[in-house]
Design a protein around this motif. Structure first.
Motif, mmCIF file in Angstrom:
data_model
loop_
_atom_site.group_PDB
_atom_site.id
_atom_site.type_symbol
_atom_site.label_atom_id
_atom_site.label_comp_id
_atom_site.label_asym_id
_atom_site.label_seq_id
_atom_site.Cartn_x
_atom_site.Cartn_y
_atom_site.Cartn_z
ATOM 1 N N ARG A 1 0.616 -1.437 0.368
ATOM 2 C CA ARG A 1 0.152 -0.262 -0.069
ATOM 3 C C ARG A 1 1.199 0.834 -0.004
ATOM 4 O O ARG A 1 0.557 2.102 -0.284
ATOM 5 C CB ARG A 1 -0.522 -0.604 1.400
ATOM 6 N N LYS A 2 2.269 1.748 0.628
ATOM 7 C CA LYS A 2 2.830 2.195 0.731
ATOM 8 C C LYS A 2 3.551 2.935 -0.667
ATOM 9 O O LYS A 2 3.635 4.293 -0.905
ATOM 10 C CB LYS A 2 4.281 2.199 1.493
ATOM 11 N N TYR A 3 3.072 2.193 -1.736
ATOM 12 C CA TYR A 3 3.564 2.887 -2.753
ATOM 13 C C TYR A 3 2.767 2.850 -3.808
ATOM 14 O O TYR A 3 1.173 2.286 -3.943
ATOM 15 C CB TYR A 3 4.494 1.253 -3.900
ATOM 16 N N ASN A 4 2.686 3.713 -5.077
ATOM 17 C CA ASN A 4 1.595 4.344 -6.211
ATOM 18 C C ASN A 4 1.467 3.245 -6.654
ATOM 19 O O ASN A 4 2.672 2.716 -7.168
ATOM 20 C CB ASN A 4 2.392 5.442 -6.702
ATOM 21 N N GLN A 5 0.325 2.695 -7.046
ATOM 22 C CA GLN A 5 0.014 1.333 -8.236
ATOM 23 C C GLN A 5 0.123 2.165 -9.382
ATOM 24 O O GLN A 5 -0.024 3.077 -10.106
ATOM 25 C CB GLN A 5 -1.878 1.074 -8.181
ATOM 26 N N VAL A 6 0.203 1.490 -10.885
ATOM 27 C CA VAL A 6 0.333 1.694 -12.362
ATOM 28 C C VAL A 6 -1.395 2.284 -12.700
ATOM 29 O O VAL A 6 -2.451 2.060 -12.192
ATOM 30 C CB VAL A 6 0.609 0.547 -12.708
ATOM 31 N N PRO A 7 -1.684 4.026 -12.703
ATOM 32 C CA PRO A 7 -2.893 3.631 -12.680
ATOM 33 C C PRO A 7 -3.216 2.626 -14.296
ATOM 34 O O PRO A 7 -2.330 2.262 -14.787
ATOM 35 C CB PRO A 7 -2.187 5.330 -14.140
#
Length: 768
Positions: A444-450
């Motif tokens: 959850r700490k990381y931005n997901q790929v749009p």
């Protein structure tokens, strides 16, 4: 049957056996799960999942035993070292794998080899590169050497290497058109096909990543080999008294595997298939049909060679025992029940042809000359075909197509029955109301790929594919609607086949059904057929490859956007290198793919070519339809649909019977999907090794298995790959051989002989 692809090969407890829709139904043996090795004390800077018990583990026992549950988001990932070593790994593996793929005994250099080789290079760069900071104080500040070579850099380099490991399936199109059909295919057109088929899978991966990456039940067993190896190479471990650390054990295995492969690779190739029944009965066709590991049923045949064991089915050490058992039962049914019965009852004139062969035959048992039935426009010459006669298949070849039909319907029905409710809930909630495991919480700490990134790639790739097929239709033969239909098939099957792969390490293929569909709709055009197959089949397979890599990044806590970038760049580089290598070999090796060549007979490309003749040039209606002799094979579709239903009903009737829950019909029925070009000895050896490690040692020596099993698999892969490359460079290029009886791979010259009365084949006895 399956033309060998990157599904490994490309590499490998399952939720597929539980009640549909209930995550807590995933069950394993009740054992005490020890803390993952190397994770007994959290180092400074490592973060456990927020607000969770430090001892929280994945519900999948193998994952809990292997994957760490801590993370440090501050570790640098997109470093100069990563880019240099990642691109280098991708280029080298792409070249070597395409080069070795054309060999009579194909060899796949796995990503594990690069995983080992780059470690000292990464540490050397960390020790020697300047630590000076460029653009200091700005948002673009960077350094060529941000500190010690770390595990996350190593993972991304391996993702690049994964792009170069295995094969690029669309190269089969190039080989079929230019080598076998000897027709025109421009380099630019070939590049468009290779690139679009490799990248199209990103679109399906983006659609289904929430279903196939985030849930703990989708555990992708093959990834655990690499996770275990990463930890062995990077984590400090105290040597136990009288034992070895995982790193030391890996080096011992690598050295032994490296040294041992001199025997099967050069000095004594016969040990790749020890078909001892043939030695006892050197003049008996029947005995050799039964005992040959390469050209027969392989009863008693065994290969004491890791390449024989792992070349087509991947490492048996990476597959759970229930999946291996399903493969074993399916293989036994097809190889030792269905095929012998069909042959000895002479179904489809079976005794006129070899019992096991991927070749195509005339009614008199001779090899079919395809060039006689092709007109100047590269279409079927119907008049010439009617004069020359129908195509016939060996018993096993015909049965494998039937099994392929059954595996397809079994996959759909199995997933609907055992996972339908789960898929529906996932689709509705998109995980908002679902319990996440520790690894999903850490990510959850990381931005997901749009989603937009995947959508742009999907739309752009489909548009480019349509342009290529329409503008160059004289070379590719496939109209625009064929591309869209192939994409629709891939979209429908990515999720069900993804679930099977993510839980069993076995992947049912779409190659047969895609050939079947376009063969009926658009017959007489072989290139259209194989293009359709590649767009429909390999885009789905590529999606699974991307999803498996995403799961590896999920386990190793790699930022998803960084993973996406590495996968995309690696895929483009691999496409260019694979095509360039194949194009160079086609124009420089005179006997490339000649069936009489001892070095370059191209077994997988030959199977692909034969399939293009069956499904594309002649068409399924004239072979498996109302105009063909194999029409009854279509009943396998119905059988495949019924089989999972019977298991489901049995499970409902006896919910307390654990063994029923372990029956996976798509894996069982599709077990022989890699045959041909895989042979019986590949399966018998794989099953034996899987039984020893995934059942006996896993059950009775759990501590040893936990510590060393996946490390052993990686060491065997790496040692074999390094020695194979060395042998070719030192001896193969000069064609230096020993010329003695130990080079006879099978010792069963009569295994391919027909047994029908009056059939004359060179080198075979004539039965009267």
């Amino acid at each position: 049957m399956e033309e060998a692809s990157s599904t490994t090969p490309l590499l490998r407890g399952s939720s597929s056996t539980g009640e549909e829709g209930e995550e807590d139904e995933i069950s394993y043996e009740d054992v005490d799960s020890p803390e993952p090795i190397g994770n007994k004390e959290e180092e400074k800077g490592l973060l456990a999942a927020e607000d969770e018990d430090e001892d929280e583990q994945s519900p999948i026992e193998q994952v809990a035993l292997t994957v760490p549950t801590t993370d440090d988001p501050s570790i640098p990932v997109l470093t100069f070292r990563m880019w240099v070593l990642g691109v280098l790994s991708c280029v080298v593996l792409s070249f070597l794998n395409q080069f070795f793929w054309y060999r009579t005994e194909p060899l796949t250099i796995t990503a594990i080899s690069a995983q080992i080789a780059v470690l000292p290079l990464g540490r050397l760069m960390a020790a020697t590169l300047s630590k000076r900071k460029f653009l200091a104080g700005s948002n673009w500040e960077f350094s060529l050497n941000p500190g010690p070579f770390n595990m996350k850099e190593h993972v991304l380099i391996t993702i690049f290497a994964n792009s170069g490991a295995g094969s690029v399936y669309a190269i089969h199109i190039v080989s079929a058109v230019k080598i076998f059909y000897k027709k025109r295919l421009d380099l630019f057109v070939a590049f468009l096909i290779v690139l679009t088929t490799q990248i199209l899978g990103f679109g399906w991966a983006g659609i289904f990543r929430r279903h196939l990456v985030e849930p703990a039940a989708m555990w992708w067993p093959a990834n655990l080999v690499q996770v275990s190896l990463f930890r062995a190479l990077h984590e400090k471990e105290q040597r136990p008294k009288g034992g070895l650390t995982r790193n030391q054990f890996f080096l011992v295995v690598l050295t032994c595997s490296f040294a041992y492969y001199v025997l099967p690779g050069y000095l004594f190739p016969m040990i790749t298939s020890l078909s001892w029944i043939c030695w006892i009965f050197p003049k008996s066709v029947l005995a050799q049909q039964l005992g040959s590991g390469l050209y027969g049923l392989g009863i008693g045949a065994l290969g004491i060679d890791w390449s024989t064991i792992s070349s087509y089915l991947g490492s048996p050490l990476a597959s759970p025992w229930f999946a291996i058992a399903n493969v074993a039962v399916g293989f036994a049914l097809v190889m030792y029940v269905i095929t012998p019965l069909a042959y000895w009852f002479n179904l489809f004139h079976a005794k006129t042809f070899p019992i096991f062969s991927e070749d195509l035959f005339t009614s008199s048992g001779q090899e079919y000359n395809i060039s006689k039935i092709i007109d100047s426009n590269f279409h079927l010459d119907l008049k010439a075909y009617e004069e020359y006669g129908s195509i016939y298949l060996s018993t096993f070849f015909a049965m494998t197509y039937g099994v392929g039909f059954a595996a397809l319907t079994a996959t759909v029905v199995h997933v609907l029955l055992f996972h339908g409710k789960e898929i529906w809930k996932l689709s509705l909630s998109a995980f908002r109301d679902r319990t996440e495991d520790v690894h999903t919480k850490l990510m959850r700490k990381y931005n997901q790929v749009p989603e937009l990134w995947f959508q742009i790639i999907l739309v752009g790739t489909v548009a480019l594919s349509i342009f290529a097929c329409e503008y160059y239709i004289d070379q590719l033969q496939l109209p625009w609607w064929g591309v869209l239909l192939a994409c629709a098939i891939a979209l429908v099957f990515t999720l069900p086949i993804g679930i099977i792969t993510a839980t069993t390490n076995q992947t049912p293929g779409l190659n047969v059904i895609t050939e079947y569909i376009i063969g009926y709709i658009y017959p007489g055009r072989p290139v259209a057929n194989i293009c359709f197959k590649v767009y429909g089949y390999i885009s789905m397979t590529q999606a699974l490859t991307f999803l498996q890599d995403f799961k590896l990044g999920h386990y190793m806590k790699i930022p998803p956007r960084t993973m996406f970038l590495a996968q995309l760049v690696g895929t483009v580089i691999a496409s260019v290198v694979y095509l360039g290598t194949a194009w160079w070999m086609i124009y420089t090796i005179p006997d490339l793919c000649d069936s009489s060549s001892t070095t370059w007979s191209c077994p997988s490309d030959r199977v692909f070519y034969d399939a293009s003749v069956i499904w594309g040039l002649i068409g399924p209606r004239r072979i498996f339809g109302n105009l063909g002799i194999y029409e009854s094979i279509n009943w396998f579709f119905l059988g495949g649909a019924i089989a999972p239903l019977l298991v489901w009903l049995l499970h409902k009737a006896y919910p307390d019977k654990e063994w029923i829950r372990l029956i996976n019909m798509p894996v069982l029925i599709g077990s022989t999907g890699m045959m041909p070009p895989a042979t019986a000895v590949n399966y018998t050896s794989w099953i034996v090794m899987g039984f020893i490690f995934s059942f006996v040692i896993y059950r009775y020596k759990k501590d040893w298995w936990t510590k060393y099993n996946y490390v052993l698999s990686g060491g065997l892969d790496a040692g074999l790959a390094f020695m194979a490359v060395l042998l070719y460079l030192c001896l193969g290029l000069e064609n230096i051989s020993l010329n003695w009886w130990g080079e006879n791979l099978d010792g069963c010259p009569l295994a391919s002989c027909p047994t029908a009365k009056g059939i004359v084949v060179e080198g075979c006895p004539v039965f009267s």
